[in-house]
Motif scaffolding. Structure first.
Motif, PDB file in Angstrom:
ATOM      1  N   VAL A   1      11.864  53.211  -9.440  1.00  0.00           N
ATOM      2  CA  VAL A   1      12.735  54.384  -9.326  1.00  0.00           C
ATOM      3  C   VAL A   1      13.636  54.440 -10.555  1.00  0.00           C
ATOM      4  N   PRO A   2      13.593  55.517 -11.332  1.00  0.00           N
ATOM      5  CA  PRO A   2      14.438  55.622 -12.528  1.00  0.00           C
ATOM      6  C   PRO A   2      15.892  55.898 -12.153  1.00  0.00           C
ATOM      7  N   GLY A   3      16.760  55.858 -13.145  1.00  0.00           N
ATOM      8  CA  GLY A   3      18.176  56.019 -12.859  1.00  0.00           C
ATOM      9  C   GLY A   3      18.779  57.341 -13.293  1.00  0.00           C
ATOM     10  N   ARG A   4      17.976  58.240 -13.875  1.00  0.00           N
ATOM     11  CA  ARG A   4      18.580  59.453 -14.424  1.00  0.00           C
ATOM     12  C   ARG A   4      19.023  60.420 -13.325  1.00  0.00           C
ATOM     13  N   CYS A   5      20.049  61.191 -13.647  1.00  0.00           N
ATOM     14  CA  CYS A   5      20.590  62.191 -12.731  1.00  0.00           C
ATOM     15  C   CYS A   5      20.944  63.418 -13.566  1.00  0.00           C
ATOM     16  N   LEU A   6      20.329  64.553 -13.264  1.00  0.00           N
ATOM     17  CA  LEU A   6      20.486  65.779 -14.046  1.00  0.00           C
ATOM     18  C   LEU A   6      20.940  66.920 -13.145  1.00  0.00           C
ATOM     19  N   SER A   7      21.695  67.834 -13.733  1.00  0.00           N
ATOM     20  CA  SER A   7      22.130  69.020 -12.998  1.00  0.00           C
ATOM     21  C   SER A   7      21.624  70.269 -13.705  1.00  0.00           C
TER      22      SER A   7
ATOM     23  N   LEU B   1      10.520  68.606 -14.789  1.00  0.00           N
ATOM     24  CA  LEU B   1      10.839  67.227 -15.151  1.00  0.00           C
ATOM     25  C   LEU B   1      10.620  66.256 -14.002  1.00  0.00           C
ATOM     26  N   LEU B   2      10.476  66.756 -12.796  1.00  0.00           N
ATOM     27  CA  LEU B   2      10.417  65.922 -11.596  1.00  0.00           C
ATOM     28  C   LEU B   2       9.247  64.943 -11.643  1.00  0.00           C
ATOM     29  N   GLU B   3       9.547  63.635 -11.539  1.00  0.00           N
ATOM     30  CA  GLU B   3       8.512  62.600 -11.508  1.00  0.00           C
ATOM     31  C   GLU B   3       8.040  62.399 -10.068  1.00  0.00           C
ATOM     32  N   PRO B   4       6.709  62.405  -9.819  1.00  0.00           N
ATOM     33  CA  PRO B   4       6.215  62.235  -8.448  1.00  0.00           C
ATOM     34  C   PRO B   4       6.699  60.932  -7.818  1.00  0.00           C
ATOM     35  N   ASP B   5       6.996  60.983  -6.532  1.00  0.00           N
ATOM     36  CA  ASP B   5       7.306  59.820  -5.693  1.00  0.00           C
ATOM     37  C   ASP B   5       8.688  59.219  -5.932  1.00  0.00           C
ATOM     38  N   VAL B   6       9.185  59.204  -7.150  1.00  0.00           N
ATOM     39  CA  VAL B   6      10.377  58.417  -7.468  1.00  0.00           C
ATOM     40  C   VAL B   6      11.624  59.260  -7.734  1.00  0.00           C
ATOM     41  N   GLU B   7      11.472  60.562  -7.908  1.00  0.00           N
ATOM     42  CA  GLU B   7      12.609  61.439  -8.136  1.00  0.00           C
ATOM     43  C   GLU B   7      12.556  62.608  -7.161  1.00  0.00           C
ATOM     44  N   ALA B   8      13.718  63.213  -6.934  1.00  0.00           N
ATOM     45  CA  ALA B   8      13.792  64.322  -5.983  1.00  0.00           C
ATOM     46  C   ALA B   8      14.720  65.400  -6.515  1.00  0.00           C
ATOM     47  N   LEU B   9      14.469  66.624  -6.079  1.00  0.00           N
ATOM     48  CA  LEU B   9      15.403  67.715  -6.296  1.00  0.00           C
ATOM     49  C   LEU B   9      16.323  67.768  -5.086  1.00  0.00           C
ATOM     50  N   LEU B  10      17.602  67.584  -5.309  1.00  0.00           N
ATOM     51  CA  LEU B  10      18.605  67.536  -4.252  1.00  0.00           C
ATOM     52  C   LEU B  10      19.412  68.824  -4.267  1.00  0.00           C
ATOM     53  N   LEU B  11      19.473  69.516  -3.125  1.00  0.00           N
ATOM     54  CA  LEU B  11      20.182  70.782  -3.025  1.00  0.00           C
ATOM     55  C   LEU B  11      21.251  70.711  -1.942  1.00  0.00           C
ATOM     56  N   ARG B  12      22.361  71.393  -2.225  1.00  0.00           N
ATOM     57  CA  ARG B  12      23.393  71.534  -1.202  1.00  0.00           C
ATOM     58  C   ARG B  12      23.923  72.968  -1.211  1.00  0.00           C
ATOM     59  N   ARG B  13      23.870  73.605  -0.052  1.00  0.00           N
ATOM     60  CA  ARG B  13      24.497  74.916   0.117  1.00  0.00           C
ATOM     61  C   ARG B  13      25.885  74.692   0.699  1.00  0.00           C
ATOM     62  N   HIS B  14      26.914  75.167  -0.040  1.00  0.00           N
ATOM     63  CA  HIS B  14      28.284  74.883   0.385  1.00  0.00           C
ATOM     64  C   HIS B  14      29.225  75.956  -0.141  1.00  0.00           C
ATOM     65  N   GLU B  15      29.964  76.572   0.763  1.00  0.00           N
ATOM     66  CA  GLU B  15      30.972  77.572   0.416  1.00  0.00           C
ATOM     67  C   GLU B  15      30.416  78.677  -0.482  1.00  0.00           C
ATOM     68  N   GLY B  16      29.228  79.170  -0.116  1.00  0.00           N
ATOM     69  CA  GLY B  16      28.647  80.311  -0.801  1.00  0.00           C
ATOM     70  C   GLY B  16      27.892  80.010  -2.068  1.00  0.00           C
ATOM     71  N   THR B  17      27.785  78.750  -2.449  1.00  0.00           N
ATOM     72  CA  THR B  17      27.040  78.376  -3.647  1.00  0.00           C
ATOM     73  C   THR B  17      25.969  77.343  -3.287  1.00  0.00           C
ATOM     74  N   VAL B  18      25.000  77.179  -4.185  1.00  0.00           N
ATOM     75  CA  VAL B  18      23.949  76.174  -4.012  1.00  0.00           C
ATOM     76  C   VAL B  18      23.954  75.264  -5.235  1.00  0.00           C
ATOM     77  N   GLU B  19      24.163  73.982  -5.021  1.00  0.00           N
ATOM     78  CA  GLU B  19      24.108  72.999  -6.101  1.00  0.00           C
ATOM     79  C   GLU B  19      22.693  72.450  -6.189  1.00  0.00           C
TER      80      GLU B  19
ATOM     81  N   TYR C   1      20.301  69.397  -8.214  1.00  0.00           N
ATOM     82  CA  TYR C   1      20.272  68.187  -9.036  1.00  0.00           C
ATOM     83  C   TYR C   1      18.878  67.569  -9.001  1.00  0.00           C
ATOM     84  N   LEU C   2      18.544  66.855 -10.072  1.00  0.00           N
ATOM     85  CA  LEU C   2      17.401  65.952 -10.078  1.00  0.00           C
ATOM     86  C   LEU C   2      17.968  64.547 -10.015  1.00  0.00           C
ATOM     87  N   VAL C   3      17.572  63.770  -8.999  1.00  0.00           N
ATOM     88  CA  VAL C   3      18.178  62.459  -8.758  1.00  0.00           C
ATOM     89  C   VAL C   3      17.102  61.429  -8.419  1.00  0.00           C
ATOM     90  N   PRO C   4      17.419  60.129  -8.537  1.00  0.00           N
ATOM     91  CA  PRO C   4      16.507  59.092  -8.049  1.00  0.00           C
ATOM     92  C   PRO C   4      16.306  59.251  -6.545  1.00  0.00           C
TER      93      PRO C   4
END
Length: 205
Positions: free
Chosen positions: A62-68, A132-150, A152-155
């Motif tokens: 699992v890599p360590g990069r975190c991108l927004s 950029l998403l690497e299979p199996d080891v990285e994920a796209l993480l989303l959060r809907r909060h207060e009218g916006t959607v964040e 990220y690409l995370v481990p």
């Protein structure tokens, strides 16, 4: 006379492959692509068994990069097309199934949500994070909060850490105040780790 048991020392974490003691709380993780499981690993085992550079073997580090991607165009309507019943979800590509898997935290752990390919392409395909998403080891993480959607690409182990935290603290129908506070703290941490994928540092990731 009352006798009180001595407090138990914290469980010593060890490499799940060779049994070596793991001194660092931020130790490496491997994805076992056959068992669909995460394994704690020491650095030598992670380097030895990682198959990221080739097709042989079943383990991937699992890599360590975190991108927004603050410039993405996800909004409330886009979120509705994903048909996720809660405000947080993560997506990763399962190489064994050769498709994207959508999961979200729940009191029962990580719960899978059916994901239409058209919805994935129309909603998430416009962000450079998708490519950029690497299979199996990285994920796209989303959060809907207060009218916006964040977005990220995370481990992927970070996502399962979130799942464990929510399962531990969840109370009632909506999770409760403690779970919401922990969720806020988690995303504050992610924001601090993430680099803008459209910026000069993100382009070199």
């Amino acid at each position: 006379m009352l006798r009180f048991a001595a407090p138990r020392p914290p469980r010593e974490e060890r490499c799940e492959l060779c049994g070596a003691r793991l001194a660092d709380e931020r130790h490496r993780h491997l994805v076992d692509t056959e068992k669909r499981a995460l394994a704690c690993a020491c650095d030598p085992c992670a380097q030895l068994l990682d198959r990221s550079g080739g097709p042989a073997g079943r383990f991937r580090t699992v890599p360590g990069r975190c991108l927004s991607d603050p410039a993405h165009r996800l909004d409330e309507q886009a979120w509705e097309r994903l048909a996720i019943p809660v405000g947080v979800a993560f997506f990763f590509r399962n190489s064994a199934l050769d498709r994207l898997v959508a999961l979200y935290p729940s009191p029962a752990g990580a719960t899978e949500s059916e994901l239409e390919p058209d919805a994935w392409q129309s909603v998430l395909g416009g962000s450079p994070l998708s490519g950029l998403l690497e299979p199996d080891v990285e994920a796209l993480l989303l959060r809907r909060h207060e009218g916006t959607v964040e977005l990220y690409l995370v481990p992927v182990d970070l996502c399962y850490e979130l799942v464990g935290r929510m399962r531990l603290r969840w109370q009632g129908f909506d999770g409760g105040a403690e779970a919401r506070a922990d969720l806020d703290a988690f995303f504050t941490r992610v924001r601090g780790l993430a680099r803008d994928v459209r910026g000069p540092e993100g382009s070199r990731a």
